[in-house]
Design an enzyme around this catalytic site. Sequence first.
Site, mmCIF file in Angstrom:
data_model
loop_
_atom_site.group_PDB
_atom_site.id
_atom_site.type_symbol
_atom_site.label_atom_id
_atom_site.label_comp_id
_atom_site.label_asym_id
_atom_site.label_seq_id
_atom_site.Cartn_x
_atom_site.Cartn_y
_atom_site.Cartn_z
ATOM 1 N N CYS A 2 0.842 -1.186 0.000
ATOM 2 C CA CYS A 2 0.000 0.000 0.000
ATOM 3 C C CYS A 2 0.876 1.234 0.000
ATOM 4 O O CYS A 2 2.086 1.165 0.043
ATOM 5 C CB CYS A 2 -0.903 -0.005 1.228
ATOM 6 S SG CYS A 2 -1.590 -1.617 1.639
ATOM 7 N N ARG A 27 1.951 1.621 -7.035
ATOM 8 C CA ARG A 27 2.168 0.480 -6.151
ATOM 9 C C ARG A 27 0.993 -0.497 -6.157
ATOM 10 O O ARG A 27 1.114 -1.613 -5.671
ATOM 11 C CB ARG A 27 2.411 0.982 -4.719
ATOM 12 C CG ARG A 27 3.703 1.754 -4.568
ATOM 13 C CD ARG A 27 3.797 2.430 -3.217
ATOM 14 N NE ARG A 27 3.944 1.475 -2.129
ATOM 15 C CZ ARG A 27 5.103 1.063 -1.631
ATOM 16 N NH1 ARG A 27 6.227 1.506 -2.152
ATOM 17 N NH2 ARG A 27 5.149 0.225 -0.625
ATOM 18 N N TRP A 74 -4.236 -1.769 -0.502
ATOM 19 C CA TRP A 74 -4.365 -2.966 -1.323
ATOM 20 C C TRP A 74 -4.933 -4.044 -0.407
ATOM 21 O O TRP A 74 -4.300 -4.453 0.558
ATOM 22 C CB TRP A 74 -2.991 -3.374 -1.863
ATOM 23 C CG TRP A 74 -3.005 -4.474 -2.870
ATOM 24 C CD1 TRP A 74 -3.199 -4.370 -4.218
ATOM 25 C CD2 TRP A 74 -2.759 -5.877 -2.618
ATOM 26 N NE1 TRP A 74 -3.087 -5.604 -4.816
ATOM 27 C CE2 TRP A 74 -2.833 -6.549 -3.867
ATOM 28 C CE3 TRP A 74 -2.498 -6.624 -1.471
ATOM 29 C CZ2 TRP A 74 -2.635 -7.924 -3.993
ATOM 30 C CZ3 TRP A 74 -2.313 -7.997 -1.587
ATOM 31 C CH2 TRP A 74 -2.387 -8.628 -2.838
ATOM 32 N N ASN A 100 0.535 -0.150 6.582
ATOM 33 C CA ASN A 100 0.937 -1.118 5.561
ATOM 34 C C ASN A 100 1.421 -2.375 6.269
ATOM 35 O O ASN A 100 2.097 -2.272 7.297
ATOM 36 C CB ASN A 100 2.084 -0.576 4.701
ATOM 37 C CG ASN A 100 1.656 0.513 3.758
ATOM 38 O OD1 ASN A 100 0.478 0.822 3.640
ATOM 39 N ND2 ASN A 100 2.617 1.111 3.080
ATOM 40 N N GLY A 101 1.120 -3.532 5.705
ATOM 41 C CA GLY A 101 1.591 -4.773 6.307
ATOM 42 C C GLY A 101 0.446 -5.631 6.808
ATOM 43 O O GLY A 101 -0.723 -5.404 6.477
ATOM 44 N N GLU A 485 9.564 -14.976 -18.680
ATOM 45 C CA GLU A 485 9.343 -13.548 -18.439
ATOM 46 C C GLU A 485 8.368 -12.963 -19.457
ATOM 47 O O GLU A 485 7.513 -12.141 -19.116
ATOM 48 C CB GLU A 485 10.682 -12.805 -18.480
ATOM 49 C CG GLU A 485 10.586 -11.306 -18.328
ATOM 50 C CD GLU A 485 9.984 -10.840 -17.005
ATOM 51 O OE1 GLU A 485 9.671 -9.633 -16.903
ATOM 52 O OE2 GLU A 485 9.820 -11.666 -16.084
ATOM 53 N N LYS A 489 4.828 -11.184 -18.381
ATOM 54 C CA LYS A 489 4.437 -9.823 -18.768
ATOM 55 C C LYS A 489 3.058 -9.835 -19.414
ATOM 56 O O LYS A 489 2.221 -8.965 -19.135
ATOM 57 C CB LYS A 489 5.461 -9.220 -19.747
ATOM 58 C CG LYS A 489 6.769 -8.829 -19.135
ATOM 59 C CD LYS A 489 6.711 -7.574 -18.307
ATOM 60 C CE LYS A 489 6.638 -7.789 -16.831
ATOM 61 N NZ LYS A 489 7.490 -8.632 -16.126
ATOM 62 N N GLU A 492 0.280 -10.534 -16.796
ATOM 63 C CA GLU A 492 0.162 -9.461 -15.811
ATOM 64 C C GLU A 492 -0.694 -8.311 -16.310
ATOM 65 O O GLU A 492 -1.525 -7.782 -15.563
ATOM 66 C CB GLU A 492 1.558 -8.901 -15.471
ATOM 67 C CG GLU A 492 2.339 -9.723 -14.476
ATOM 68 C CD GLU A 492 3.679 -9.086 -14.161
ATOM 69 O OE1 GLU A 492 4.090 -9.133 -12.991
ATOM 70 O OE2 GLU A 492 4.319 -8.534 -15.074
ATOM 71 N N HIS A 508 5.783 -32.804 -23.778
ATOM 72 C CA HIS A 508 5.379 -33.475 -22.555
ATOM 73 C C HIS A 508 4.161 -32.792 -21.931
ATOM 74 O O HIS A 508 4.094 -32.622 -20.705
ATOM 75 C CB HIS A 508 6.545 -33.520 -21.567
ATOM 76 C CG HIS A 508 7.726 -34.268 -22.079
ATOM 77 N ND1 HIS A 508 7.820 -35.646 -22.064
ATOM 78 C CD2 HIS A 508 8.863 -33.817 -22.676
ATOM 79 C CE1 HIS A 508 8.961 -36.015 -22.600
ATOM 80 N NE2 HIS A 508 9.625 -34.924 -22.976
ATOM 81 N N LYS A 607 3.098 -3.113 -6.866
ATOM 82 C CA LYS A 607 4.480 -2.959 -7.332
ATOM 83 C C LYS A 607 5.468 -3.577 -6.366
ATOM 84 O O LYS A 607 6.349 -4.323 -6.756
ATOM 85 C CB LYS A 607 4.784 -1.477 -7.532
ATOM 86 C CG LYS A 607 6.196 -1.204 -8.068
ATOM 87 C CD LYS A 607 6.373 -1.776 -9.467
ATOM 88 C CE LYS A 607 7.728 -1.470 -10.028
ATOM 89 N NZ LYS A 607 7.939 -2.147 -11.322
#
Length: 612
Positions: A2, A27, A74, A100-101, A485, A489, A492, A508, A607
Site C-alpha cells: 500500500c 504500487r 491494497w 501497511n503490512g 518472463e 508480462k 500481468e 510433454h 508494485k
Amino acid sequence: MCGIVGYLGNKPATPILIQGLKRLEYRGYDSAGIALYEAGGIQVVKRSGKVRALEEVLQSQAFTATVGMAHTRWATHGAPTDENAHPHVNGDGTTALIHNGIVENYQVLKHQLQKKGITFRTETDSEVLVHLISDLFRSEQLSFSEAVRIALQKVIGAYGIVVMNASQPDQLVAARMGSPLVLGIGEGEYYLGSDASPIVDHTRNVIYLDDGEMVVLTSDGYEIKKIADNQAVVPTVTELTWSVEEIEKGHFPHFMLKEIHDQQQTIVDTMRGRLDLEAGTAHLGGIQDCLPRIEQASRFYITACGTSWHAGLIGKYLLEELAGIPVHVEYASEFRYRRTILDSDTVVIAISQSGETADTLAAVRKAKEEGALTMGICNVVGSSIARETHCGIYTHAGPEIGVASTKAFTAQVTVLSMLALMMGRHNHLSLAEGRRIAGAMQSLGDMTRKILSNSDPIEQVARENALAEHFLYLGRGLNFPVALEGALKLKEISYIHAEGYPAAEMKHGPIALIDVKMPVVFIAPHDSTYEKILSNIQEVKSRKGRTIILTDRITSDLKELGDYLIEIPTTHRNIFPILAVIPLQLLAYYLAVLRGCNVDQPRNLAKSVTVE
C-alpha cells in the site's frame, strides 16, 4: 504494497497528501483515504476506488489543516470498501492510523479488546492497532508516542504505520517493522512516505527508517528511537539522486512504454564505469570488500520473486557456464521455509527491484543466520535489502513506476552478466572470450535503440492476435527464462493466459493445447540450440498453431515456418536474452492496450510486495 504519505509543516496539507497519493498509485491499490487535524479534531475522508474518487469528495471541503496523513490500500483482510479503507479510527474518532503490512496476531489482540467492550467496525487487521494504541493511551496514562511504542511491542507481523491523536495537534508518530518508511526533511516541515516518490517533489534529504524504529514528528523537529527499548537513534541522512522527471510519463501514454524505452539508457547506466573492455572483465565496487569469500565460495544461491526470479535463472546459466560455480535458484517464499544447505562457504544473492520484497528480505535474514555471505542486487538506494546484505550491486535503472517490471529486469540481467564475466575471468574464462562478451555488452545501448525504433512488426503481431485467450512461449537454454518472463508480462497486464516452457518440454503436455487458435512465441537465436528449436517450430506448425518467431537472423526456413517474424540484432549468445526480452515486453504492452487494460496498474497487482 500500500501507499503511505504524511505531512507536518506550515503549508495546507491536503494538496501535498493528494499529490503524494498520486505518486504512489503505481504500487497498486483499491481504496484511498485521508486524515487531517482540522477544527480541533481529526477529520477522515475515505473512498473505495481510485484516488480521483477521494479527490472529488475533498474538492467540496475547505480544509486548512497543515498536518495530516493519507493512504492507498491494497486489500488483504476485508473487501475493498469505504469502511475497510484507511485511515482507521478508534471509537470516538480521536485517534487515527494508517498501516501497511499484516498484523498476524490480530485475532488474539481483537478478542482481548472486545472483552474490554471495544467495538470494531471493519473486517481489517489494521483496525486492531488503532484501538490498541487508543486503549493504552487512555488506560495507562502514557504519552501518546509512548502508547504507540508499547502497543507495537505486542504486535506480531509487519507494519509501516503513521498515527495521530486529536490531543496532539502538532504531532505525527510513525514506525516500521518489515514495511518500508521514509522520512523527508524540509525547511521547517517533514514528509513521510512508504517510498521516496511522494517526497522528491519537496525535498531531497531523506532518512530510511530501519526495522524496529519509530519517529516522532513535531514542528520543533524529529526524534527517532528504538521501539524495543526507547533508545535514541542517530540517523543517516541520504540525498535522493533521481529527479521528478524520472517519475513522470513525459510524452509517453503509459509509464510502462516509457520504461521500455528507458532501457536504451538504463542498461548503459548499469554498466557505466564497470566494464573493462581491455581485460575482458567487470569491476563491481559494491562487492569488492567481500571478493575473497565470493571467489572461494563452494556454492551460490540466488533467491528472488516474480520477474527477479526469472533474472536469477539467467544468472544461474551465466555463472555456471562462465565461472563454473554451482548455482541454485529458489523462490524466496520457498527458500525461507525449507531446509537449505547454507554455511560460511555459501553466497546467497538476493534480487529485488524495490529492495523491500518481504519474502526476499526474510530469505536474506535466514541466510545470514546460517553464516552465509549475502549479496543484494536491487534498484533502490537505502532500501532494506541494500542495508541488510553484506555487499551488493545497484542496478541504476532509476525509479520504475509501471507495476509490470521492464527496465529493472534488463538491469538485473546486466548486473548478473557482469558478475558472471568477472567470476569467469577469475576462474577459467579466456581473455579472448571475456573481451568478446564485454564488447557485446558495450553495444547493448545501440542495439536496444535499434529494436525500439523498429517496433511496427511487433504492434502488427499484437493487432492480429488481440483476441487470443492463450499464448505459449518457448525457449531453450538461456532463453527459457526469457520465455517465462515474456509469458509473465503478458498475463500481468493483458489478462491473457500465458505459459513459458523449455521448448523441448512442449511434447510433454503443452502440445495438447496447440490448435489454430493458439499463438506460440518461439525465441530462436542462431546458436547451438537453433536446429532443435527449428524442429519444435515445425511440430507446432504441423498442428496448425500460429507461430511468432523472435530471431536474430531471418532465414528461408523461418520464413516458411513463421506466421510472424520479429528480428533483433545479432549479439553474443550470453547477451542475447537482454535484447530478446524487449520485443516481448512490447508485445505484452500492445496487446494490453488493444484489449483496453490498465497497463500501468493491472488489477490485483502491487508494485512492491511487502507482505508474505
